[in-house]
Design a protein around this motif. Structure first.
Motif, PDB file in Angstrom:
ATOM      1  N   GLN A 107       0.829  -1.213   0.756  1.00  0.00           N
ATOM      2  CA  GLN A 107       0.057   0.142   0.162  1.00  0.00           C
ATOM      3  C   GLN A 107       0.531   1.569   0.310  1.00  0.00           C
ATOM      4  N   SER A 108       2.337   1.080   0.943  1.00  0.00           N
ATOM      5  CA  SER A 108       2.738   2.663   0.758  1.00  0.00           C
ATOM      6  C   SER A 108       3.987   2.863  -0.313  1.00  0.00           C
ATOM      7  N   LEU A 109       3.591   1.462  -1.019  1.00  0.00           N
ATOM      8  CA  LEU A 109       4.719   1.992  -2.482  1.00  0.00           C
ATOM      9  C   LEU A 109       3.981   1.909  -3.523  1.00  0.00           C
ATOM     10  N   ALA A 110       2.263   1.998  -2.976  1.00  0.00           N
ATOM     11  CA  ALA A 110       1.237   2.095  -4.228  1.00  0.00           C
ATOM     12  C   ALA A 110       1.127   3.520  -4.237  1.00  0.00           C
ATOM     13  N   ASN A 111       1.125   4.573  -2.587  1.00  0.00           N
ATOM     14  CA  ASN A 111       0.923   5.322  -2.955  1.00  0.00           C
ATOM     15  C   ASN A 111       2.359   6.350  -3.097  1.00  0.00           C
ATOM     16  N   ASP A 112       3.274   5.563  -3.073  1.00  0.00           N
ATOM     17  CA  ASP A 112       4.445   6.222  -3.833  1.00  0.00           C
ATOM     18  C   ASP A 112       4.598   6.478  -5.609  1.00  0.00           C
ATOM     19  N   PHE A 113       3.960   5.242  -5.982  1.00  0.00           N
ATOM     20  CA  PHE A 113       4.026   5.192  -7.031  1.00  0.00           C
ATOM     21  C   PHE A 113       2.670   6.300  -8.201  1.00  0.00           C
ATOM     22  N   HIS A 114       2.205   7.076  -7.149  1.00  0.00           N
ATOM     23  CA  HIS A 114       1.238   8.314  -7.325  1.00  0.00           C
ATOM     24  C   HIS A 114       1.670   8.700  -7.328  1.00  0.00           C
ATOM     25  N   LYS A 115       2.831   9.266  -6.512  1.00  0.00           N
ATOM     26  CA  LYS A 115       3.270  10.431  -6.573  1.00  0.00           C
ATOM     27  C   LYS A 115       4.348  10.949  -7.725  1.00  0.00           C
ATOM     28  N   ILE A 116       4.890   9.833  -7.631  1.00  0.00           N
ATOM     29  CA  ILE A 116       6.425   9.570  -8.620  1.00  0.00           C
ATOM     30  C   ILE A 116       5.480   9.879 -10.242  1.00  0.00           C
ATOM     31  N   LEU A 117       4.617   9.310 -10.539  1.00  0.00           N
ATOM     32  CA  LEU A 117       4.200   9.270 -12.019  1.00  0.00           C
ATOM     33  C   LEU A 117       2.987  10.943 -11.605  1.00  0.00           C
ATOM     34  N   GLU A 118       3.059  11.550 -10.483  1.00  0.00           N
ATOM     35  CA  GLU A 118       2.473  13.134 -10.524  1.00  0.00           C
ATOM     36  C   GLU A 118       3.451  14.042 -10.744  1.00  0.00           C
ATOM     37  N   ASP A 119       4.190  13.412  -9.806  1.00  0.00           N
ATOM     38  CA  ASP A 119       5.436  14.269 -10.034  1.00  0.00           C
ATOM     39  C   ASP A 119       5.933  14.767 -11.767  1.00  0.00           C
ATOM     40  N   GLU A 120       6.254  13.718 -12.379  1.00  0.00           N
ATOM     41  CA  GLU A 120       6.474  13.553 -13.660  1.00  0.00           C
ATOM     42  C   GLU A 120       5.733  13.894 -14.408  1.00  0.00           C
ATOM     43  N   ILE A 121       4.242  14.214 -14.680  1.00  0.00           N
ATOM     44  CA  ILE A 121       3.655  14.379 -15.738  1.00  0.00           C
ATOM     45  C   ILE A 121       3.650  16.209 -14.822  1.00  0.00           C
ATOM     46  N   ASP A 316      15.556  -3.310  -1.156  1.00  0.00           N
ATOM     47  CA  ASP A 316      16.325  -3.867  -2.616  1.00  0.00           C
ATOM     48  C   ASP A 316      13.887  -3.473  -3.745  1.00  0.00           C
ATOM     49  N   TYR A 317      13.641  -4.516  -2.917  1.00  0.00           N
ATOM     50  CA  TYR A 317      12.244  -4.877  -3.354  1.00  0.00           C
ATOM     51  C   TYR A 317      11.396  -2.802  -3.807  1.00  0.00           C
ATOM     52  N   ILE A 318      11.586  -2.726  -2.846  1.00  0.00           N
ATOM     53  CA  ILE A 318      11.215  -0.476  -3.003  1.00  0.00           C
ATOM     54  C   ILE A 318      11.389  -0.459  -3.029  1.00  0.00           C
ATOM     55  N   ALA A 319      13.162   0.183  -3.543  1.00  0.00           N
ATOM     56  CA  ALA A 319      14.014   0.730  -4.520  1.00  0.00           C
ATOM     57  C   ALA A 319      13.973   0.298  -5.677  1.00  0.00           C
ATOM     58  N   ALA A 320      14.003  -1.001  -6.252  1.00  0.00           N
ATOM     59  CA  ALA A 320      13.855  -1.569  -7.869  1.00  0.00           C
ATOM     60  C   ALA A 320      12.631  -1.214  -8.958  1.00  0.00           C
ATOM     61  N   SER A 321      11.837  -1.377  -7.600  1.00  0.00           N
ATOM     62  CA  SER A 321      10.239  -1.044  -8.098  1.00  0.00           C
ATOM     63  C   SER A 321      10.187   0.510  -7.680  1.00  0.00           C
ATOM     64  N   LYS A 322      10.315   1.068  -7.809  1.00  0.00           N
ATOM     65  CA  LYS A 322      10.468   2.153  -7.961  1.00  0.00           C
ATOM     66  C   LYS A 322      11.492   3.327  -8.749  1.00  0.00           C
TER      67      LYS A 322
END
Length: 343
Positions: A107-121, A316-322
């Motif tokens: 869940q925390s990783l999904a929240n990070d993904f959402h923020k990453i996509l917002e930032d890049e847009i 490492d999993y979290i870093a690689a997925s981000k």
């Protein structure tokens, strides 16, 4: 943990190997969504369904060539016999994630993904409305009321102590499951479009709706078939690369100019990370069986094959997925610029 080094031919599809506008079907240089995206300068992301794979079976089927089948058929007939038809064979490899991830981590990783996509847009020159602000709008509450129950049903498990399934589906905070390519009626009919009219009036922004599946490794299977009148033999070479990938991705856009389309936009092919991570890749049937009990709430598979366990530290999993998702988000934002601004 040791770094897995494979003397394999590195896959040619990496995050930077294709132009952004060529990576997606439906928007970019050309596409059915460009009409509704044209000149749109602001967006928000109310749907982002993310499926994190924890167990993957990769299968490759090799079919005998037509020329080989013809030659074998002629050889059989010359001896008064018959050939059994064009032959096929296959090989498979099962990979299992062992990263110590719990539902709260996903869940925390999904929240990070959402923020990453917002930032890049936003970096690409668009205005991005944060979902915590959209969530306060009266017009969004109507949509939220309609889709909250559906979102709850789509979540993999409500109990944080039991992850439960082969694919962990989670939604970032303040996002919903509205629809995907399997939806019977896109958008839900006239009532839904009435809700859209109100939220468009408040925001003048376009919705970006995403459905993604994240895999923890990249598997290559090279299957060879040697067929003949006396039978067939199969050989297979397996390569497991410690590279994460997006194996599935569909997108819809709803702007004040229109959408969603009857067919979603999508990736042209799998999106594979350009970086490897640290992992221990090994085979252990007993360990695989214990992991299955964790990952599957019902119908736990029997371990009657030789699975490969991908052991990664949680960090490492979290870093690689981000890192994977950042690469993807940059390319998505580039394609959005092409579709909305014609650049």
């Amino acid at each position: 943990m040791k770094k897995i080094i494979l003397s394999a031919a590195i896959l040619t599809l990496t995050a930077g190997s294709l132009l952004a506008q060529e990576m997606f079907n439906g928007f970019g240089t050309k596409g059915f969504y460009n009409k509704s995206l044209k000149n749109q300068d602001s967006f928000y992301i109310p749907q982002m369904q993310i499926g994190f794979e924890t167990y993957v079976e990769t299968k490759e089927v090799e079919k005998e060539s037509k020329l080989s089948a013809f030659a074998n058929n002629m050889a059989a007939h010359s001896k008064g016999g018959q050939y059994g038809g064009r032959q096929s064979s296959s090989a498979r490899v099962t990979t299992i994630l062992d990263a110590g991830m719990e539902l709260a981590d996903f869940q925390s990783l999904a929240n990070d993904f959402h923020k990453i996509l917002e930032d890049e847009i936003a970096k690409a020159g668009f205005k991005v409305l944060p979902m915590e602000d959209v969530d306060k709008l009266d017009s969004y509450q109507k949509i939220k009321d309609k889709y909250s129950d559906k979102t709850d049903r789509k979540q993999s498990k409500a109990d944080p102590s039991d992850v439960g399934f082969g694919t962990i589906k989670v939604y970032p905070e303040n996002t919903l499951f509205m629809f995907d390519e399997k939806s019977v009626m896109k958008g839900g009919g006239p009532a839904f479009y009435g809700m859209l009219k109100k939220i468009h009036a408040e925001t003048n922004a376009g919705m970006i709706l995403q459905n993604l599946t994240i895999d923890f490794s990249t598997v290559e299977l090279d299957v060879k078939l040697d067929a003949g009148v006396k039978g067939k033999t199969t050989t297979a070479e397996m390569k497991i690369l410690p590279k994460m990938r997006i194996t599935y991705n569909t997108m819809d856009f709803i702007t004040p100019k229109g959408g969603p389309n009857s067919a979603p936009a999508s990736l042209n092919s799998e999106f594979i990370s350009g970086k490897e991570y640290n992992a221990n890749i090994y085979s252990d049937k007993e360990k695989a069986a214990s992991l299955f009990k964790k990952f599957f709430a019902i119908s736990v598979p029997s371990v009657d094959f030789d699975p490969r366990i991908i052991e990664i530290s949680k960090e490492d999993y979290i870093a690689a997925s981000k890192d994977l998702f950042t690469q993807y988000s940059k390319e998505f934002a580039k394609a959005l610029v092409v579709g909305a601004k014609g650049k």
